[in-house]
Write a protein that holds these residues in place. Structure first.
Motif, PDB file in Angstrom:
ATOM      1  N   ARG A 172      51.402  31.276  37.214  1.00 58.50           N
ATOM      2  CA  ARG A 172      52.407  31.340  36.154  1.00 58.50           C
ATOM      3  C   ARG A 172      52.058  30.447  34.971  1.00 58.50           C
ATOM      4  O   ARG A 172      52.683  30.566  33.907  1.00 58.50           O
ATOM      5  CB  ARG A 172      53.783  30.947  36.708  1.00 58.50           C
ATOM      6  CG  ARG A 172      54.382  31.980  37.660  1.00 58.50           C
ATOM      7  CD  ARG A 172      55.849  31.704  37.917  1.00 58.50           C
ATOM      8  NE  ARG A 172      56.062  30.422  38.584  1.00 58.50           N
ATOM      9  CZ  ARG A 172      56.121  30.260  39.906  1.00 58.50           C
ATOM     10  NH1 ARG A 172      55.968  31.307  40.707  1.00 58.50           N
ATOM     11  NH2 ARG A 172      56.334  29.071  40.431  1.00 58.50           N
ATOM     12  N   MET A 173      51.093  29.558  35.134  1.00 61.74           N
ATOM     13  CA  MET A 173      50.727  28.664  34.039  1.00 61.74           C
ATOM     14  C   MET A 173      50.070  29.472  32.925  1.00 61.74           C
ATOM     15  O   MET A 173      49.148  30.248  33.180  1.00 61.74           O
ATOM     16  CB  MET A 173      49.787  27.570  34.540  1.00 61.74           C
ATOM     17  CG  MET A 173      50.412  26.659  35.584  1.00 61.74           C
ATOM     18  SD  MET A 173      49.256  25.434  36.258  1.00 61.74           S
ATOM     19  CE  MET A 173      48.963  24.436  34.796  1.00 61.74           C
ATOM     20  N   PRO A 174      50.521  29.320  31.683  1.00 61.04           N
ATOM     21  CA  PRO A 174      49.972  30.135  30.586  1.00 61.04           C
ATOM     22  C   PRO A 174      48.458  30.021  30.456  1.00 61.04           C
ATOM     23  O   PRO A 174      47.777  31.020  30.188  1.00 61.04           O
ATOM     24  CB  PRO A 174      50.684  29.574  29.347  1.00 61.04           C
ATOM     25  CG  PRO A 174      51.952  28.989  29.874  1.00 61.04           C
ATOM     26  CD  PRO A 174      51.613  28.449  31.231  1.00 61.04           C
ATOM     27  N   GLU A 175      47.915  28.823  30.674  1.00 60.82           N
ATOM     28  CA  GLU A 175      46.479  28.631  30.491  1.00 60.82           C
ATOM     29  C   GLU A 175      45.646  29.248  31.612  1.00 60.82           C
ATOM     30  O   GLU A 175      44.417  29.325  31.507  1.00 60.82           O
ATOM     31  CB  GLU A 175      46.142  27.147  30.360  1.00 60.82           C
ATOM     32  CG  GLU A 175      46.582  26.286  31.515  1.00 60.82           C
ATOM     33  CD  GLU A 175      47.974  25.702  31.346  1.00 60.82           C
ATOM     34  OE1 GLU A 175      48.156  24.525  31.701  1.00 60.82           O
ATOM     35  OE2 GLU A 175      48.868  26.423  30.856  1.00 60.82           O
ATOM     36  N   LEU A 176      46.304  29.689  32.694  1.00 57.85           N
ATOM     37  CA  LEU A 176      45.583  30.326  33.797  1.00 57.85           C
ATOM     38  C   LEU A 176      45.867  31.817  33.886  1.00 57.85           C
ATOM     39  O   LEU A 176      45.473  32.464  34.851  1.00 57.85           O
ATOM     40  CB  LEU A 176      45.938  29.644  35.126  1.00 57.85           C
ATOM     41  CG  LEU A 176      45.425  28.217  35.293  1.00 57.85           C
ATOM     42  CD1 LEU A 176      45.880  27.624  36.621  1.00 57.85           C
ATOM     43  CD2 LEU A 176      43.901  28.165  35.193  1.00 57.85           C
ATOM     44  N   GLN A 177      46.544  32.356  32.884  1.00 60.47           N
ATOM     45  CA  GLN A 177      46.797  33.787  32.868  1.00 60.47           C
ATOM     46  C   GLN A 177      45.472  34.541  32.836  1.00 60.47           C
ATOM     47  O   GLN A 177      44.599  34.260  32.018  1.00 60.47           O
ATOM     48  CB  GLN A 177      47.636  34.166  31.645  1.00 60.47           C
ATOM     49  CG  GLN A 177      49.050  33.616  31.674  1.00 60.47           C
ATOM     50  CD  GLN A 177      49.870  34.188  32.812  1.00 60.47           C
ATOM     51  OE1 GLN A 177      49.957  35.395  32.980  1.00 60.47           O
ATOM     52  NE2 GLN A 177      50.480  33.312  33.601  1.00 60.47           N
ATOM     53  N   GLY A 178      45.316  35.479  33.733  1.00 59.46           N
ATOM     54  CA  GLY A 178      44.101  36.275  33.767  1.00 59.46           C
ATOM     55  C   GLY A 178      42.957  35.662  34.547  1.00 59.46           C
ATOM     56  O   GLY A 178      41.904  36.291  34.683  1.00 59.46           O
ATOM     57  N   VAL A 179      43.131  34.429  35.062  1.00 61.10           N
ATOM     58  CA  VAL A 179      42.085  33.795  35.866  1.00 61.10           C
ATOM     59  C   VAL A 179      42.289  34.199  37.325  1.00 61.10           C
ATOM     60  O   VAL A 179      43.345  33.950  37.902  1.00 61.10           O
ATOM     61  CB  VAL A 179      42.126  32.258  35.726  1.00 61.10           C
ATOM     62  CG1 VAL A 179      41.094  31.613  36.648  1.00 61.10           C
ATOM     63  CG2 VAL A 179      41.870  31.850  34.281  1.00 61.10           C
ATOM     64  N   ALA A 180      41.278  34.821  37.921  1.00 62.07           N
ATOM     65  CA  ALA A 180      41.382  35.247  39.316  1.00 62.07           C
ATOM     66  C   ALA A 180      41.356  34.030  40.229  1.00 62.07           C
ATOM     67  O   ALA A 180      40.663  33.048  39.958  1.00 62.07           O
ATOM     68  CB  ALA A 180      40.230  36.187  39.661  1.00 62.07           C
ATOM     69  N   MET A 181      42.108  34.095  41.313  1.00 65.56           N
ATOM     70  CA  MET A 181      42.110  32.990  42.270  1.00 65.56           C
ATOM     71  C   MET A 181      42.455  33.508  43.652  1.00 65.56           C
ATOM     72  O   MET A 181      43.033  34.585  43.808  1.00 65.56           O
ATOM     73  CB  MET A 181      43.069  31.880  41.837  1.00 65.56           C
ATOM     74  CG  MET A 181      44.514  32.272  41.734  1.00 65.56           C
ATOM     75  SD  MET A 181      45.567  30.893  41.136  1.00 65.56           S
ATOM     76  CE  MET A 181      45.010  30.727  39.437  1.00 65.56           C
ATOM     77  N   GLN A 182      42.087  32.734  44.656  1.00 67.77           N
ATOM     78  CA  GLN A 182      42.386  33.099  46.033  1.00 67.77           C
ATOM     79  C   GLN A 182      42.528  31.841  46.876  1.00 67.77           C
ATOM     80  O   GLN A 182      42.019  30.771  46.527  1.00 67.77           O
ATOM     81  CB  GLN A 182      41.277  33.976  46.622  1.00 67.77           C
ATOM     82  CG  GLN A 182      39.972  33.231  46.850  1.00 67.77           C
ATOM     83  CD  GLN A 182      38.963  34.020  47.667  1.00 67.77           C
ATOM     84  OE1 GLN A 182      38.079  34.651  47.095  1.00 67.77           O
ATOM     85  NE2 GLN A 182      39.083  33.976  48.989  1.00 67.77           N
ATOM     86  N   LEU A 183      43.216  31.982  48.007  1.00 66.86           N
ATOM     87  CA  LEU A 183      43.282  30.912  48.986  1.00 66.86           C
ATOM     88  C   LEU A 183      41.975  30.888  49.770  1.00 66.86           C
ATOM     89  O   LEU A 183      41.366  31.916  50.038  1.00 66.86           O
ATOM     90  CB  LEU A 183      44.458  31.120  49.934  1.00 66.86           C
ATOM     91  CG  LEU A 183      45.843  31.201  49.296  1.00 66.86           C
ATOM     92  CD1 LEU A 183      46.904  31.376  50.374  1.00 66.86           C
ATOM     93  CD2 LEU A 183      46.133  29.980  48.441  1.00 66.86           C
ATOM     94  N   PHE A 184      41.563  29.671  50.160  1.00 65.37           N
ATOM     95  CA  PHE A 184      40.276  29.528  50.834  1.00 65.37           C
ATOM     96  C   PHE A 184      40.306  28.280  51.702  1.00 65.37           C
ATOM     97  O   PHE A 184      41.037  27.327  51.426  1.00 65.37           O
ATOM     98  CB  PHE A 184      39.150  29.403  49.798  1.00 65.37           C
ATOM     99  CG  PHE A 184      37.766  29.447  50.389  1.00 65.37           C
ATOM    100  CD1 PHE A 184      37.197  30.653  50.762  1.00 65.37           C
ATOM    101  CD2 PHE A 184      37.041  28.282  50.575  1.00 65.37           C
ATOM    102  CE1 PHE A 184      35.925  30.703  51.315  1.00 65.37           C
ATOM    103  CE2 PHE A 184      35.767  28.311  51.126  1.00 65.37           C
ATOM    104  CZ  PHE A 184      35.204  29.529  51.494  1.00 65.37           C
ATOM    105  N   SER A 185      39.505  28.297  52.757  1.00 67.02           N
ATOM    106  CA  SER A 185      39.294  27.097  53.571  1.00 67.02           C
ATOM    107  C   SER A 185      37.844  27.054  54.012  1.00 67.02           C
ATOM    108  O   SER A 185      37.376  27.956  54.717  1.00 67.02           O
ATOM    109  CB  SER A 185      40.208  27.082  54.799  1.00 67.02           C
ATOM    110  OG  SER A 185      39.818  26.030  55.679  1.00 67.02           O
ATOM    111  N   ALA A 186      37.140  26.018  53.599  1.00 63.62           N
ATOM    112  CA  ALA A 186      35.753  25.832  54.019  1.00 63.62           C
ATOM    113  C   ALA A 186      35.668  25.373  55.466  1.00 63.62           C
ATOM    114  O   ALA A 186      34.581  25.348  56.041  1.00 63.62           O
ATOM    115  CB  ALA A 186      35.059  24.817  53.111  1.00 63.62           C
ATOM    116  N   GLN A 187      36.801  25.019  56.069  1.00 65.71           N
ATOM    117  CA  GLN A 187      36.820  24.589  57.465  1.00 65.71           C
ATOM    118  C   GLN A 187      37.073  25.752  58.417  1.00 65.71           C
ATOM    119  O   GLN A 187      36.424  25.861  59.456  1.00 65.71           O
ATOM    120  CB  GLN A 187      37.890  23.507  57.666  1.00 65.71           C
ATOM    121  CG  GLN A 187      37.595  22.216  56.920  1.00 65.71           C
ATOM    122  CD  GLN A 187      36.287  21.577  57.348  1.00 65.71           C
ATOM    123  OE1 GLN A 187      36.015  21.448  58.541  1.00 65.71           O
ATOM    124  NE2 GLN A 187      35.471  21.176  56.381  1.00 65.71           N
TER     125      GLN A 187
END
Length: 228
Positions: A172-187
């Motif tokens: 929802r942050m305006p500066e992150l609009q359109g930035v793809a993201m996902q949950l992740f765990s390196a463990q």
């Protein structure tokens, strides 16, 4: 009726990753051909552990108890013409000031001029995401026309609901609009199938194939990494 888990998608060249060289100047980089994906992140967000999980090589990237240990651009070869690039960790105060100043021009040249760079993976700690350095890097990469994909690492440290809420807040942050993201765990490997699918698309689009785990990168985490 038997229910079996779908076969995980793995981009095979990642398993063949091998260290090639470390560079401290842009002119030392390999020839600018083929395709490569870079991984960046603040110090102590689990970037080295992410590389090791991604390649299924426990010691490919050395995991240090001292944040900021990655102090050069590290190049890993995959299949011919394919590379994985480990960028210096940033934001750790105990790294000498002269060294921190040298990273800026190096990263700027790399992100601005490297024609073989297909995408930038930005690792964040989901418990403390999106600091000023992350904002600067995302803004600069966007200005260079580089796709950015955010890994919200250490999602296993939160409940599933809390992790999804935090990702929704960031989106929802305006500066992150359109930035793809996902949950992740390196463990635990949560989100690993999705990440392999993305990297396959960036490095070898002609070889990418649909798998049961390839959808929903921006939605919910893989079942294997959910908290009970």
């Amino acid at each position: 009726m038997n229910h079996t888990n779908p076969t995980p998608f793995r981009f095979a060249p990642l398993r063949r990753a091998s260290f090639r060289l470390s560079v401290t100047q842009a002119g030392q980089l390999p020839p600018d051909d083929g395709a490569e994906v870079a991984i960046a992140g603040r110090s102590n967000v689990g970037k080295s552990s992410t590389l090791n999980m991604l390649t299924e090589r426990r010691a490919l990237a050395r995991v240090s108890r001292t944040p900021g240990r990655t102090q050069a651009i590290n190049v890993f070869d995959l299949d011919p013409g394919q590379r994985l690039i480990d960028l210096p960790g940033y934001g750790y105060a105990k790294v000498p000031e002269a060294l921190r100043r040298s990273w800026g021009p190096l990263l700027e040249q790399y992100l601005r001029r490297r024609s073989s760079l297909r995408a930038l993976i930005l690792v964040m700690d989901i418990r403390h995401p999106y600091g000023p350095h992350d904002a600067d890097l995302i803004g600069f990469a966007a200005g260079c026309g580089r796709p950015v994909h955010v890994l919200l690492n250490k999602a296993d440290k939160l409940s599933r609901g809390a992790a999804l809420q935090e990702m929704a807040r960031l989106r929802r942050m305006p500066e992150l609009q359109g930035v793809a993201m996902q949950l992740f765990s390196a463990q635990t490997g949560q989100g690993l199938d999705e990440l392999h699918q993305l990297i396959a698309g960036w490095l070898a689009p002609g070889e990418q194939k649909e798998t049961p785990t390839s959808a929903g990168v921006n939605n919910e985490p893989s079942k294997g990494g959910e908290d009970s």
